[in-house]
Scaffold this motif. Structure first.
Motif, PDB file in Angstrom:
ATOM      1  N   ALA A 131      28.754  12.001  41.470  1.00 48.59           N
ATOM      2  CA  ALA A 131      27.571  11.835  42.311  1.00 48.59           C
ATOM      3  C   ALA A 131      27.963  11.692  43.772  1.00 48.59           C
ATOM      4  CB  ALA A 131      26.769  10.630  41.842  1.00 48.59           C
ATOM      5  N   GLY A 132      29.023  10.898  44.035  1.00 50.57           N
ATOM      6  CA  GLY A 132      29.479  10.725  45.408  1.00 50.57           C
ATOM      7  C   GLY A 132      29.989  12.020  46.012  1.00 50.57           C
ATOM      8  N   SER A 133      30.693  12.809  45.218  1.00 50.11           N
ATOM      9  CA  SER A 133      31.195  14.090  45.690  1.00 50.11           C
ATOM     10  C   SER A 133      30.053  15.041  46.029  1.00 50.11           C
ATOM     11  CB  SER A 133      32.102  14.709  44.625  1.00 50.11           C
ATOM     12  OG  SER A 133      32.548  15.985  45.019  1.00 50.11           O
ATOM     13  N   ALA A 134      29.016  15.053  45.207  1.00 50.78           N
ATOM     14  CA  ALA A 134      27.871  15.930  45.459  1.00 50.78           C
ATOM     15  C   ALA A 134      27.171  15.559  46.759  1.00 50.78           C
ATOM     16  CB  ALA A 134      26.897  15.852  44.290  1.00 50.78           C
ATOM     17  N   ARG A 135      27.081  14.273  47.062  1.00 46.61           N
ATOM     18  CA  ARG A 135      26.417  13.832  48.300  1.00 46.61           C
ATOM     19  C   ARG A 135      27.151  14.322  49.545  1.00 46.61           C
ATOM     20  NH1 ARG A 135      26.198   8.922  45.250  1.00 46.61           N
ATOM     21  NH2 ARG A 135      24.079   8.486  44.495  1.00 46.61           N
ATOM     22  N   ARG A 136      28.427  14.640  49.407  1.00 43.77           N
ATOM     23  CA  ARG A 136      29.207  15.076  50.561  1.00 43.77           C
ATOM     24  C   ARG A 136      29.192  16.590  50.750  1.00 43.77           C
ATOM     25  NH1 ARG A 136      32.435  10.925  48.350  1.00 43.77           N
ATOM     26  NH2 ARG A 136      33.797  12.416  47.249  1.00 43.77           N
ATOM     27  N   ASP A 137      28.461  17.309  49.908  1.00 42.58           N
ATOM     28  CA  ASP A 137      28.384  18.759  50.064  1.00 42.58           C
ATOM     29  C   ASP A 137      27.760  19.115  51.416  1.00 42.58           C
ATOM     30  OD1 ASP A 137      29.504  19.138  47.614  1.00 42.58           O
ATOM     31  OD2 ASP A 137      27.655  19.750  46.598  1.00 42.58           O
ATOM     32  N   ALA A 138      28.327  20.092  52.084  1.00 40.16           N
ATOM     33  CA  ALA A 138      27.827  20.507  53.396  1.00 40.16           C
ATOM     34  C   ALA A 138      26.394  21.033  53.289  1.00 40.16           C
ATOM     35  CB  ALA A 138      28.740  21.586  53.975  1.00 40.16           C
ATOM     36  N   GLY A 139      25.596  20.639  54.253  1.00 38.48           N
ATOM     37  CA  GLY A 139      24.212  21.113  54.306  1.00 38.48           C
ATOM     38  C   GLY A 139      23.275  20.415  53.354  1.00 38.48           C
ATOM     39  N   CYS A 140      23.704  19.321  52.718  1.00 41.73           N
ATOM     40  CA  CYS A 140      22.891  18.625  51.717  1.00 41.73           C
ATOM     41  C   CYS A 140      22.516  17.225  52.202  1.00 41.73           C
ATOM     42  CB  CYS A 140      23.626  18.518  50.389  1.00 41.73           C
ATOM     43  SG  CYS A 140      23.994  20.125  49.630  1.00 41.73           S
ATOM     44  N   GLU A 141      21.327  16.818  51.828  1.00 41.07           N
ATOM     45  CA  GLU A 141      20.826  15.486  52.129  1.00 41.07           C
ATOM     46  C   GLU A 141      20.187  14.905  50.869  1.00 41.07           C
ATOM     47  OE1 GLU A 141      21.180  13.831  54.873  1.00 41.07           O
ATOM     48  OE2 GLU A 141      21.991  15.433  56.144  1.00 41.07           O
ATOM     49  N   SER A 153      22.696   8.785  38.847  1.00 40.54           N
ATOM     50  CA  SER A 153      22.167  10.109  39.149  1.00 40.54           C
ATOM     51  C   SER A 153      22.113  10.305  40.654  1.00 40.54           C
ATOM     52  CB  SER A 153      20.772  10.294  38.537  1.00 40.54           C
ATOM     53  OG  SER A 153      19.819   9.454  39.171  1.00 40.54           O
ATOM     54  N   VAL A 154      21.967  11.551  41.056  1.00 36.47           N
ATOM     55  CA  VAL A 154      21.839  11.891  42.466  1.00 36.47           C
ATOM     56  C   VAL A 154      20.896  13.082  42.574  1.00 36.47           C
ATOM     57  CG1 VAL A 154      23.893  13.371  42.381  1.00 36.47           C
ATOM     58  CG2 VAL A 154      23.090  12.498  44.579  1.00 36.47           C
ATOM     59  N   ALA A 155      20.036  13.048  43.603  1.00 32.25           N
ATOM     60  CA  ALA A 155      19.112  14.147  43.868  1.00 32.25           C
ATOM     61  C   ALA A 155      19.336  14.616  45.304  1.00 32.25           C
ATOM     62  CB  ALA A 155      17.664  13.697  43.682  1.00 32.25           C
ATOM     63  N   LEU A 156      19.474  15.924  45.487  1.00 35.23           N
ATOM     64  CA  LEU A 156      19.816  16.465  46.796  1.00 35.23           C
ATOM     65  C   LEU A 156      18.911  17.633  47.170  1.00 35.23           C
ATOM     66  CD1 LEU A 156      23.705  16.632  46.386  1.00 35.23           C
ATOM     67  CD2 LEU A 156      22.413  14.870  47.628  1.00 35.23           C
ATOM     68  N   GLU A 157      18.749  17.810  48.481  1.00 35.19           N
ATOM     69  CA  GLU A 157      18.136  19.018  49.016  1.00 35.19           C
ATOM     70  C   GLU A 157      19.133  19.639  49.973  1.00 35.19           C
ATOM     71  OE1 GLU A 157      13.842  19.627  50.030  1.00 35.19           O
ATOM     72  OE2 GLU A 157      14.637  19.661  52.082  1.00 35.19           O
ATOM     73  N   CYS A 158      19.435  20.916  49.756  1.00 38.52           N
ATOM     74  CA  CYS A 158      20.451  21.608  50.552  1.00 38.52           C
ATOM     75  C   CYS A 158      19.844  22.869  51.152  1.00 38.52           C
ATOM     76  CB  CYS A 158      21.650  21.980  49.680  1.00 38.52           C
ATOM     77  SG  CYS A 158      22.318  20.613  48.683  1.00 38.52           S
ATOM     78  N   THR A 159      20.288  23.201  52.339  1.00 39.87           N
ATOM     79  CA  THR A 159      19.866  24.436  52.994  1.00 39.87           C
ATOM     80  C   THR A 159      21.081  25.311  53.218  1.00 39.87           C
ATOM     81  OG1 THR A 159      20.063  23.363  55.158  1.00 39.87           O
ATOM     82  CG2 THR A 159      17.887  23.386  54.127  1.00 39.87           C
ATOM     83  N   GLU A 160      20.892  26.598  52.971  1.00 42.96           N
ATOM     84  CA  GLU A 160      21.985  27.558  53.141  1.00 42.96           C
ATOM     85  C   GLU A 160      21.385  28.911  53.442  1.00 42.96           C
ATOM     86  OE1 GLU A 160      25.865  29.353  50.733  1.00 42.96           O
ATOM     87  OE2 GLU A 160      24.575  27.856  49.804  1.00 42.96           O
ATOM     88  N   ARG A 165      17.618  24.578  48.447  1.00 48.48           N
ATOM     89  CA  ARG A 165      17.941  24.249  47.057  1.00 48.48           C
ATOM     90  C   ARG A 165      17.739  22.759  46.814  1.00 48.48           C
ATOM     91  NH1 ARG A 165      22.784  25.655  47.211  1.00 48.48           N
ATOM     92  NH2 ARG A 165      23.861  23.647  47.294  1.00 48.48           N
ATOM     93  N   GLN A 166      17.025  22.444  45.754  1.00 43.88           N
ATOM     94  CA  GLN A 166      16.880  21.055  45.321  1.00 43.88           C
ATOM     95  C   GLN A 166      17.556  20.911  43.960  1.00 43.88           C
ATOM     96  OE1 GLN A 166      12.825  19.685  45.485  1.00 43.88           O
ATOM     97  NE2 GLN A 166      12.694  19.905  47.705  1.00 43.88           N
ATOM     98  N   SER A 167      18.264  19.791  43.774  1.00 48.66           N
ATOM     99  CA  SER A 167      19.015  19.617  42.532  1.00 48.66           C
ATOM    100  C   SER A 167      19.021  18.159  42.108  1.00 48.66           C
ATOM    101  CB  SER A 167      20.455  20.104  42.712  1.00 48.66           C
ATOM    102  OG  SER A 167      21.136  19.313  43.688  1.00 48.66           O
ATOM    103  N   PHE A 168      19.170  17.974  40.796  1.00 50.70           N
ATOM    104  CA  PHE A 168      19.335  16.651  40.198  1.00 50.70           C
ATOM    105  C   PHE A 168      20.582  16.697  39.324  1.00 50.70           C
ATOM    106  CE2 PHE A 168      14.957  16.435  41.420  1.00 50.70           C
ATOM    107  CZ  PHE A 168      14.657  15.091  41.590  1.00 50.70           C
ATOM    108  N   ARG A 169      21.392  15.647  39.415  1.00 54.26           N
ATOM    109  CA  ARG A 169      22.576  15.497  38.569  1.00 54.26           C
ATOM    110  C   ARG A 169      22.558  14.093  37.999  1.00 54.26           C
ATOM    111  NH1 ARG A 169      23.968  18.465  43.066  1.00 54.26           N
ATOM    112  NH2 ARG A 169      25.405  20.234  42.800  1.00 54.26           N
TER     113      ARG A 169
END
Length: 211
Positions: A131-141, A153-160, A165-169
């Protein structure tokens, strides 16, 4: 003539009586009951995902077609799936031996609904690191106000580029499950959030083992 007139009056009275009787009988019949409306699709907010378990197996064929159509907002143009131990495209152009079960459905406009589950078991400590690694993905909040998707769990919205892209892990028992929905940036954020919520709810319900 008088006898004929009397006969005609009697016939008319009989017809009227029969008609009234039919109307009365018909009026006593109950009105047809309309079929019950289908329940609305589940959303993540309507599920207690902290109590759900997920099987670390191929679940792609159990995802309902209407859930896929709802996620991509139209007909599916392409389906790509792979299983544990297969050589597959993991991220971008990277190809490697997969240690997961993955499936993705794409529409002609570039919308992609995808989900995958790790084949090896995942501990709580490993899940926290993922989850911590996913939060550090570039372009994601972090996705504001997102419901839980397992524990942790972690939920992110990323732009590219021109997409969002919205995701749940999250961890379900010992299974690390990810769902995501990628759509053109022109799709309103609120609409994408609703569709992602329904999509991820359908994924976790499809991946959950039968009782």
């Amino acid at each position: 003539m008088r006898a004929l007139r009397t006969l005609l009056i009697a016939l008319v009275a009989t017809v009227v009586a029969v008609t009234v009787g039919v109307l009365v009988v018909g009026g006593d019949e109950p009105a047809p009951v309309p079929p019950a409306a289908a329940p609305p699709p589940a959303t993540l907010s309507s599920l207690d995902t902290t109590e759900l378990l997920v099987a670390r197996t191929d679940f792609c064929t159990t995802v309902p077609e209407d859930a896929v159509a709802d996620a991509v907002a139209g007909p599916v143009d392409e389906v790509v799936a792979y299983g544990n131990g297969r050589r597959a495209r993991i991220v971008g152009s990277l190809r490697d031996v997969a240690h997961e079960f993955s499936c993705a459905w794409s529409a002609a406009d570039g919308t992609v609904a995808r989900a995958w589950v790790f084949a090896p078991p995942v501990t709580s400590e490993r899940a926290t690191a993922l989850a911590g690694s996913a939060r550090r993905d570039a372009g994601c909040e972090p996705l504001a106000g997102a419901p839980s998707y397992g524990v942790p769990s972690v939920a992110l919205e990323c732009t590219e580029g021109g997409s969002r892209r919205q995701s749940f892990r999250g961890l379900f028992g010992d299974a690390w499950l990810t769902c995501q929905l990628t759509a053109p940036a022109a799709v309103p954020a609120a609409e994408l959030t609703e569709r992602t919520s329904r999509w991820c709810a359908a994924v976790v319900q499809s991946a959950a083992p039968l009782d």
